[in-house]
Design an enzyme around this catalytic site. Structure first.
Site, mmCIF file in Angstrom:
data_model
loop_
_atom_site.group_PDB
_atom_site.id
_atom_site.type_symbol
_atom_site.label_atom_id
_atom_site.label_comp_id
_atom_site.label_asym_id
_atom_site.label_seq_id
_atom_site.Cartn_x
_atom_site.Cartn_y
_atom_site.Cartn_z
ATOM 1 N N GLY A 1 4.304 1.654 -0.570
ATOM 2 C CA GLY A 1 5.241 1.745 -1.700
ATOM 3 C C GLY A 1 4.531 2.233 -2.953
ATOM 4 N N ALA B 1 0.822 -1.218 0.000
ATOM 5 C CA ALA B 1 0.000 0.000 0.000
ATOM 6 C C ALA B 1 0.855 1.267 0.000
ATOM 7 C CB ALA B 1 -0.909 -0.019 1.228
ATOM 8 N N LYS C 1 4.254 5.219 17.692
ATOM 9 C CA LYS C 1 2.816 5.545 17.748
ATOM 10 C C LYS C 1 1.940 4.352 17.365
ATOM 11 C CE LYS C 1 2.284 5.664 13.222
ATOM 12 N NZ LYS C 1 1.429 4.858 12.381
ATOM 13 N N ARG D 1 -4.312 0.168 10.227
ATOM 14 C CA ARG D 1 -4.343 -1.271 10.527
ATOM 15 C C ARG D 1 -4.071 -1.522 12.007
ATOM 16 N NH1 ARG D 1 -1.260 -1.606 5.795
ATOM 17 N NH2 ARG D 1 0.018 -0.148 6.940
ATOM 18 N N GLY E 1 5.400 10.387 8.575
ATOM 19 C CA GLY E 1 4.426 11.425 8.921
ATOM 20 C C GLY E 1 3.036 10.831 8.985
ATOM 21 N N ARG F 1 8.904 -8.590 -4.730
ATOM 22 C CA ARG F 1 9.478 -9.941 -4.911
ATOM 23 C C ARG F 1 8.551 -10.803 -5.758
ATOM 24 N NH1 ARG F 1 8.507 -12.196 1.261
ATOM 25 N NH2 ARG F 1 6.467 -11.239 1.494
ATOM 26 N N SER G 1 -2.106 5.686 3.651
ATOM 27 C CA SER G 1 -1.903 5.569 2.201
ATOM 28 C C SER G 1 -3.208 5.681 1.415
ATOM 29 C CB SER G 1 -1.191 4.259 1.867
ATOM 30 O OG SER G 1 -2.003 3.172 2.238
ATOM 31 N N GLU H 1 2.381 -2.987 12.049
ATOM 32 C CA GLU H 1 3.731 -3.088 12.617
ATOM 33 C C GLU H 1 3.740 -3.018 14.147
ATOM 34 O OE1 GLU H 1 6.316 -3.872 10.953
ATOM 35 O OE2 GLU H 1 6.503 -2.803 9.047
ATOM 36 N N LYS I 1 7.915 1.616 9.195
ATOM 37 C CA LYS I 1 7.706 2.051 10.583
ATOM 38 C C LYS I 1 7.724 0.828 11.499
ATOM 39 C CE LYS I 1 4.981 6.149 9.304
ATOM 40 N NZ LYS I 1 3.641 6.755 9.217
HETATM 41 N N1 LIG Z 1 0.016 1.829 4.425
HETATM 42 C C1 LIG Z 1 0.240 2.986 5.011
HETATM 43 O O1 LIG Z 1 -0.684 3.807 5.143
HETATM 44 C C2 LIG Z 1 1.601 3.332 5.518
HETATM 45 C C3 LIG Z 1 1.922 4.666 5.673
HETATM 46 C C4 LIG Z 1 3.172 5.005 6.174
HETATM 47 C C5 LIG Z 1 4.074 4.011 6.497
HETATM 48 N N2 LIG Z 1 3.741 2.706 6.312
HETATM 49 C C6 LIG Z 1 4.752 1.698 6.663
HETATM 50 O O2 LIG Z 1 5.258 1.171 5.438
HETATM 51 C C7 LIG Z 1 5.599 -0.223 5.596
HETATM 52 C C8 LIG Z 1 4.833 -1.023 4.561
HETATM 53 O O3 LIG Z 1 3.462 -0.830 4.816
HETATM 54 P P1 LIG Z 1 2.351 -1.237 3.742
HETATM 55 O O4 LIG Z 1 1.082 -0.683 4.237
HETATM 56 O O5 LIG Z 1 2.793 -0.909 2.368
HETATM 57 O O6 LIG Z 1 2.347 -2.806 3.970
HETATM 58 P P2 LIG Z 1 1.956 -3.922 2.932
HETATM 59 O O7 LIG Z 1 0.878 -3.426 2.045
HETATM 60 O O8 LIG Z 1 1.737 -5.143 3.746
HETATM 61 O O9 LIG Z 1 3.273 -4.096 2.036
HETATM 62 C C9 LIG Z 1 4.476 -4.574 2.574
HETATM 63 C C10 LIG Z 1 5.454 -4.765 1.455
HETATM 64 O O10 LIG Z 1 6.657 -5.355 1.972
HETATM 65 C C11 LIG Z 1 6.999 -6.449 1.137
HETATM 66 N N3 LIG Z 1 7.779 -7.473 1.845
HETATM 67 C C12 LIG Z 1 7.557 -8.006 3.059
HETATM 68 N N4 LIG Z 1 8.494 -8.925 3.338
HETATM 69 C C13 LIG Z 1 9.335 -8.978 2.266
HETATM 70 C C14 LIG Z 1 10.498 -9.717 1.950
HETATM 71 N N5 LIG Z 1 11.016 -10.633 2.797
HETATM 72 N N6 LIG Z 1 11.084 -9.509 0.761
HETATM 73 C C15 LIG Z 1 10.575 -8.613 -0.119
HETATM 74 N N7 LIG Z 1 9.477 -7.869 0.128
HETATM 75 C C16 LIG Z 1 8.869 -8.048 1.312
HETATM 76 C C17 LIG Z 1 5.668 -6.997 0.696
HETATM 77 O O11 LIG Z 1 5.844 -7.838 -0.398
HETATM 78 P P3 LIG Z 1 4.727 -8.930 -0.737
HETATM 79 O O12 LIG Z 1 3.560 -8.122 -1.251
HETATM 80 O O13 LIG Z 1 5.390 -9.751 -1.776
HETATM 81 O O14 LIG Z 1 4.421 -9.657 0.533
HETATM 82 C C18 LIG Z 1 4.950 -5.696 0.358
HETATM 83 O O15 LIG Z 1 5.362 -5.180 -0.880
HETATM 84 C C19 LIG Z 1 5.221 -0.571 7.046
HETATM 85 O O16 LIG Z 1 6.365 -0.495 7.843
HETATM 86 C C20 LIG Z 1 4.217 0.513 7.443
HETATM 87 O O17 LIG Z 1 4.212 0.767 8.819
HETATM 88 C C21 LIG Z 1 2.530 2.347 5.834
HETATM 89 O O1 LIG Z 2 -2.232 1.519 8.862
HETATM 90 P P1 LIG Z 2 -1.184 1.819 9.880
HETATM 91 O O2 LIG Z 2 -1.675 1.647 11.287
HETATM 92 O O3 LIG Z 2 0.098 1.113 9.589
HETATM 93 O O4 LIG Z 2 -0.855 3.379 9.768
HETATM 94 C C1 LIG Z 2 -0.389 3.863 8.548
HETATM 95 C C2 LIG Z 2 0.524 5.051 8.733
HETATM 96 O O5 LIG Z 2 1.577 4.754 9.616
HETATM 97 C C3 LIG Z 2 -0.188 6.290 9.166
HETATM 98 O O6 LIG Z 2 0.712 7.368 9.133
#
Ligand SMILES: NC(=O)c1ccc[n+]([C@@H]2O[C@H](COP(=O)([O-])OP(=O)(O)OC[C@H]3O[C@@H](n4cnc5c(N)ncnc54)[C@H](OP(=O)(O)O)[C@@H]3O)[C@@H](O)[C@H]2O)c1
Ligand SMILES: O=P(O)(O)OC[C@H](O)CO
Length: 347
Positions: free
Chosen positions: A54, A52, A204, A268, A149, A73, A153, A294, A121
């Protein structure tokens, strides 16, 4: 006639393929929907992790006219191809995969000028390191920037306005990343306190789980305000031990993200807490959760650190016990309300 200067190259995803298979900017020219001109010096941005966050970040950089490659991957693009000639390598990999991915690219031919950006995070459960520390250890001669921040997403994908922080001790690197992602709908600030910015976004998440519990139990606005405020006190306490600046926690990446995540059903982490309060088990919740919460792992790491360093973090401890199934949400609440009486500030 359209002014060519007001055109951007827009990234598009083909719905039938994995997003990372199709991102690299298409050549389709489109009137600048974001009011941005094509930058005079577009950067090459490699985004690792097509989840989400990325994907949302890839869209922001592509909408600003930069050349963006999105790697997963599960996609067909080899990692080396995405990394080739990258000015910026941004990781939005969830914490559990960071060490793996770092290991995969450690020996790739990467220009010494390339800037690493981490948007994860979390905390590494083995080493308790932050993601930026993991990246910096693997790439000691490169600038490492944290992007963090109040950035849900889904709202960013809807093009709603938001702000974030890019933090690094290398000011020029933070400023370049600021330029790449800034637009009229995404305001990017710089900050020299990389650790503080990173810890704000990470710590947080645990308080967001607690807030979900608070709302799930319908405890009211007073309780929520008390929880979030005392949660911030815990975040500052942990951050100070780590060496982060107190003031940073009162900025976008601390208080800002706390407010967003503790009040939004899109979070989440908040969802985990809310569902725990409605009686589901953690295993059930995680099995049905879309994406990564996380805070679940971060909470375990924090409890470990708090024990080693003798830090008092009662909310985090109760969230930990709840996640372990040692207490019910109501018992956790009582534990917090019946703690010894004390002054508001004694740090
Ligand atoms: N979503 C938000 O609103 C948001 C905002 C700010 C920060 N974040 C932070 O950003 C990070 C990702 O969040 P997300 O919401 O994008 O989570 P997500 O949708 O679950 O995506 C996680 C990504 O990490 C990849 N991944 C996990 N393990 C891996 C490995 N061993 N090798 C290669 N790729 C791997 C996943 O690949 P696969 O799809 O292949 O499993 C996927 O592309 C977290 O730390 C989160 O706290 C999220
Ligand atoms: O969906 P969460 O709880 O990982 O929160 C997403 C972001 O960290 C909000 O800034």
């Amino acid at each position: 006639m359209t002014n060519p200067k007001s055109k951007i190259r827009q990234a598009r995803f083909a719905s039938e393929a994995h997003p990372s298979d199709t991102l690299l900017c298409t050549t389709e020219e489109k009137t600048a929907s974001d009011g941005q001109n094509l930058p005079p010096n577009p950067k090459s941005v490699a985004i690792l992790g097509a989840g989400a966050w990325g994907t949302a970040l890839a869209n922001l950089a592509a909408a600003n006219g930069h050349r963006v490659g999105l790697w997963s991957r599960r996609g067909s693009q080899p990692l080396e191809t995405i990394l080739e000639d990258a000015d910026i390598i941004l990781s939005a990999i969830s914490m559990k995969g960071v060490a793996d991915v770092v290991e995969q690219i450690k020996y790739a031919p990467i220009s010494p000028e390339t800037i690493f950006v981490t948007a994860t995070k979390g905390l590494d459960p083995q080493t308790t390191c932050t993601p930026s520390q993991v990246w910096q250890t693997a790439f000691p001669d490169h600038a490492v920037v944290v992007l963090s921040g109040p950035n849900l997403s889904q709202e960013i994908e809807l093009k709603l306005p938001a702000a974030t922080v890019v933090a690094s001790d290398v000011t020029a690197a933070a400023e370049l990343v600021q330029l790449v992602f800034s637009s009229h709908r995404f305001r990017v600030y710089t900050n020299p306190d990389r650790l503080g910015v990173e810890l704000g976004g990470t710590l947080k998440n645990v308080i967001a789980i607690a807030s979900g519990v608070c709302d799930g139990l319908h405890l009211g606005t007073n309780a929520k305000a008390a929880l979030v405020t005392r949660g911030l006190t815990e975040m500052v306490r942990i951050g100070n031990i780590w060496g982060a600046k107190t003031g940073t926690f009162y900025g976008l990446s601390g208080l800002g993200d706390l407010l967003a995540t503790c009040n939004s059903p899109l979070s989440r982490n908040y969802q985990v807490g809310y569902q725990l309060a409605s009686g589901q088990t953690l295993t059930e919740i995680l099995a049905n959760l879309s994406g990564t919460a996380e805070g679940v792992n971060t909470c375990q790491v924090l409890v470990q650190i708090a024990q080693q360093k003798n830090i008092v973090i009662p909310i985090t401890e109760q969230v930990y016990r709840l996640l372990q199934g040692e207490v019910t949400p109501r018992q956790a609440l009582d534990e917090l309300m019946l703690r010894d009486m004390k002054p508001e500030y004694n740090d």
